[in-house]
Write a protein that holds these residues in place. Structure first.
Motif, mmCIF file in Angstrom:
data_model
loop_
_atom_site.group_PDB
_atom_site.id
_atom_site.type_symbol
_atom_site.label_atom_id
_atom_site.label_comp_id
_atom_site.label_asym_id
_atom_site.label_seq_id
_atom_site.Cartn_x
_atom_site.Cartn_y
_atom_site.Cartn_z
ATOM 1 N N TYR A 1 0.796 -1.037 0.059
ATOM 2 C CA TYR A 1 0.052 0.020 -0.136
ATOM 3 C C TYR A 1 0.852 1.166 -0.097
ATOM 4 C CZ TYR A 1 1.185 -0.598 4.942
ATOM 5 O OH TYR A 1 1.797 -0.496 6.230
ATOM 6 N N SER A 2 0.316 2.391 -0.249
ATOM 7 C CA SER A 2 1.058 3.647 -0.326
ATOM 8 C C SER A 2 0.873 4.462 1.049
ATOM 9 C CB SER A 2 0.544 4.649 -1.468
ATOM 10 O OG SER A 2 -0.866 4.854 -0.953
ATOM 11 N N MET A 3 1.871 5.473 1.348
ATOM 12 C CA MET A 3 1.728 5.646 2.402
ATOM 13 C C MET A 3 0.527 6.794 2.649
ATOM 14 S SD MET A 3 4.884 5.463 4.252
ATOM 15 C CE MET A 3 5.087 7.018 5.162
ATOM 16 N N GLU A 4 0.078 7.100 1.630
ATOM 17 C CA GLU A 4 -1.187 8.071 1.306
ATOM 18 C C GLU A 4 -2.459 7.059 1.876
ATOM 19 O OE1 GLU A 4 -3.895 10.707 -1.605
ATOM 20 O OE2 GLU A 4 -2.102 9.922 -2.150
ATOM 21 N N ALA A 5 -2.463 6.018 1.306
ATOM 22 C CA ALA A 5 -3.512 4.945 1.641
ATOM 23 C C ALA A 5 -3.435 4.548 3.207
ATOM 24 C CB ALA A 5 -3.258 3.764 0.569
ATOM 25 N N ALA A 6 -2.044 4.295 3.717
ATOM 26 C CA ALA A 6 -2.194 4.045 5.150
ATOM 27 C C ALA A 6 -2.943 5.021 5.985
ATOM 28 C CB ALA A 6 -0.695 3.637 5.475
ATOM 29 N N GLN A 7 -2.431 6.411 5.626
ATOM 30 C CA GLN A 7 -2.970 7.485 6.129
ATOM 31 C C GLN A 7 -4.480 7.636 6.320
ATOM 32 O OE1 GLN A 7 -1.521 11.225 5.213
ATOM 33 N NE2 GLN A 7 -1.947 12.068 7.107
ATOM 34 N N ASP A 8 -5.112 7.109 5.234
ATOM 35 C CA ASP A 8 -6.496 7.167 4.928
ATOM 36 C C ASP A 8 -7.203 6.297 5.853
ATOM 37 O OD1 ASP A 8 -8.932 8.057 3.652
ATOM 38 O OD2 ASP A 8 -9.026 6.392 2.648
ATOM 39 N N LYS A 9 -6.569 4.756 5.757
ATOM 40 C CA LYS A 9 -7.122 3.697 6.368
ATOM 41 C C LYS A 9 -6.891 3.640 7.947
ATOM 42 C CE LYS A 9 -8.664 1.665 2.463
ATOM 43 N NZ LYS A 9 -10.221 1.121 2.248
ATOM 44 N N LEU A 10 -5.571 3.844 8.188
ATOM 45 C CA LEU A 10 -5.269 3.598 9.902
ATOM 46 C C LEU A 10 -5.714 4.663 10.640
ATOM 47 C CD1 LEU A 10 -1.822 1.976 9.035
ATOM 48 C CD2 LEU A 10 -3.854 0.847 9.617
ATOM 49 N N LYS A 11 -5.513 6.035 10.071
ATOM 50 C CA LYS A 11 -6.163 7.168 10.839
ATOM 51 C C LYS A 11 -5.159 7.244 12.089
ATOM 52 C CE LYS A 11 -10.633 7.201 8.655
ATOM 53 N NZ LYS A 11 -10.327 8.191 7.996
ATOM 54 N N ASP A 12 -5.721 6.898 13.342
ATOM 55 C CA ASP A 12 -5.058 7.228 14.495
ATOM 56 C C ASP A 12 -3.904 6.055 14.773
ATOM 57 O OD1 ASP A 12 -6.891 9.068 15.299
ATOM 58 O OD2 ASP A 12 -7.914 7.654 16.376
ATOM 59 N N TYR A 13 -3.743 5.012 14.047
ATOM 60 C CA TYR A 13 -2.664 4.263 14.162
ATOM 61 C C TYR A 13 -1.514 4.319 12.821
ATOM 62 C CZ TYR A 13 -5.816 1.948 17.177
ATOM 63 O OH TYR A 13 -6.844 1.731 18.147
ATOM 64 N N TYR A 14 -1.757 5.401 12.049
ATOM 65 C CA TYR A 14 -0.904 5.798 10.773
ATOM 66 C C TYR A 14 0.436 5.954 11.602
ATOM 67 C CZ TYR A 14 1.302 8.306 7.269
ATOM 68 O OH TYR A 14 2.172 8.669 6.166
ATOM 69 N N TRP A 15 0.770 6.329 12.781
ATOM 70 C CA TRP A 15 1.944 6.555 13.210
ATOM 71 C C TRP A 15 3.020 5.442 13.269
ATOM 72 C CZ3 TRP A 15 3.591 3.716 17.208
ATOM 73 C CH2 TRP A 15 2.593 2.888 17.849
ATOM 74 N N ALA A 16 2.395 4.197 13.107
ATOM 75 C CA ALA A 16 3.243 3.069 13.141
ATOM 76 C C ALA A 16 3.965 2.776 11.867
ATOM 77 C CB ALA A 16 2.236 1.717 13.595
ATOM 78 N N VAL A 17 3.425 3.388 10.846
ATOM 79 C CA VAL A 17 3.745 3.272 9.508
ATOM 80 C C VAL A 17 4.856 4.507 9.161
ATOM 81 C CG1 VAL A 17 3.504 3.333 7.134
ATOM 82 C CG2 VAL A 17 1.949 2.012 8.620
#
Length: 285
Positions: free
Chosen positions: A213-229
Motif C-alpha cells: 500500500y502507499s503511505m497515503e492509503a495508510a494514512q487514510d485507512k489507519l487514521k489514529d494508527y498511522y504513526w506505526a507506519v
C-alpha cells in the motif's frame, strides 16, 4: 646486523571502535568473490526448480497481495495496476529481509570457519549482501518485463526522471540491513532463539513497511494508527523506491533523506558492535 623482516600480513588486536580496513579487505577480494559464488550456487542446490524460486516467490506473493489487499480490502492504487504496484514493493522488501536475516546470523552460521582461519570478518556479511544483489537483479528484470507489458497494453505506467536515483535507494537498503543485522548478530551469539524472533518480527514489520500500500492509503485507512507506519524508516524507503518507478506519483524525498541518514548511523553503530563481538564471540557461540 640482522635486517628487520617485513611480513606480508600482520595479525594484531584491533584497537579502534570502527576498524574497516579496506586495504586488507581488498587483499582478500578473491575470498569475497568465492563467498559470493558459494552463496549464489548453494542456496537452491539439489532443488527441483532451482533459481526459478527467485521468480516464483515474488510473483505468487504479489498475486496474493493483489487479491487480499486490493480486491478484498479495497485499497485503490489509482492508474497503477495493483499487481505491478505490489511487485514493485516486494522486490525491495525481499532484498532487505534476506540481507538482514543473513547478516544477523553471521557469527552463528560461520562459527566453524571463524574458529579455524583468519580473514577480515566483515567479508562474511558483505558477501551475503552482495550475493543478494544477484537475486534482486533477477527480480528487478521480472519487474521490468511486467512493467513493459502493462505499458504496451495501454496502461499509464512510465518511469520517473528520478529513476537515476535507484542506486541510492538500494544503498539505503544495504546500509540499513547491514547496520541492524550487525547489531543483532552480537545478540544471536548469546541468545539462539533470537534468530527465530527476528524471522517472526520481519514478517510483522512487512505489514508496516508500505509494501502493499502507499503511505497515503495508510494514512487514510489507519487514521489514529498511522504513526506505526510513519515512524517506520523502511516504509519511507520503499515509498521512495516506488515513486521513482512511477511518474504519476510524487517523488518521496523523505525516504531518500531518512534512508541515507539513518542507514549511515546504524551502519557505523553496527560496525562498532561487530568489531567488539568478533573478539570474544567464539567463547559464547
Amino acid at each position: 646486523m640482522a635486517q628487520k623482516q617485513e611480513w606480508l600480513y600482520e595479525i594484531k588486536p584491533k584497537g579502534k571502535l570502527i576498524d574497516l580496513n579496506l586495504v586488507e579487505i581488498w587483499s582478500y577480494r578473491d575470498l569475497l568473490v568465492l563467498f559470493i559464488k558459494r552463496d549464489i550456487v548453494t542456496v537452491y542446490k539439489q532443488t527441483i526448480l532451482g533459481p526459478l524460486w527467485f521468480l516464483i516467490q515474488p510473483l505468487f506473493t504479489s498475486v496474493v497481495f493483489t487479491l487480499v489487499f486490493n480486491e478484498v480490502a479495497g485499497i485503490d492504487n489509482g492508474a497503477i495496476p495493483n499487481f505491478l504496484f505490489n511487485l514493485t514493493g516486494l522486490t525491495l522488501w525481499s532484498y532487505f529481509k534476506e540481507s538482514l536475516n543473513a547478516t544477523s546470523n553471521t557469527f552463528k552460521s560461520n562459527a566453524g570457519l571463524f574458529g579455524k582461519v583468519y580473514f577480515p570478518r566483515f567479508i562474511a556479511p558483505a558477501s551475503k549482501v552482495l550475493s543478494g544483489l544477484f537475486k534482486f537483479g533477477i527480480q528487478l528484470l521480472i519487474l521490468i518485463i511486467f512493467y513493459v507489458y502493462y505499458a504496451v497494453n495501454g496502461m499509464e505506467v512510465r518511469p520517473s526522471f528520478y529513476l537515476i536515483l535507484l542506486p541510492i535507494v538500494i544503498l539505503n537498503v544495504i546500509l540499513l540491513a547491514m547496520g541492524i543485522g550487525m547489531i543483532l548478530s552480537a545478540f544471536t551469539t548469546k541468545y539462539r532463539d533470537l534468530s527465530i524472533l527476528i524471522g517472526f518480527g520481519l514478517n510483522l514489520v512487512m505489514y508496516l513497511s508500505a509494501v502493499m500500500y502507499s503511505m497515503e492509503a495508510a494514512q487514510d485507512k489507519l487514521k489514529d494508527y498511522y504513526w506505526a507506519v510513519e515512524w517506520n524508516p523502511l516504509a519511507h524507503i520503499i515509498e521512495s523506491y516506488r515513486t521513482i518507478w512511477f511518474d504519476n506519483l510524487e517523488i518521496h524525498w523523505t525516504g531518500i533523506y531518512v534512508g541515507l541518514g539513518l542507514g549511515l548511523m546504524l551502519f557505523f553503530i553496527g560496525l562498532v558492535v561487530f568489531n567488539k563481538t568478533e573478539k570474544t564471540f567464539i567463547d559464547t557461540v
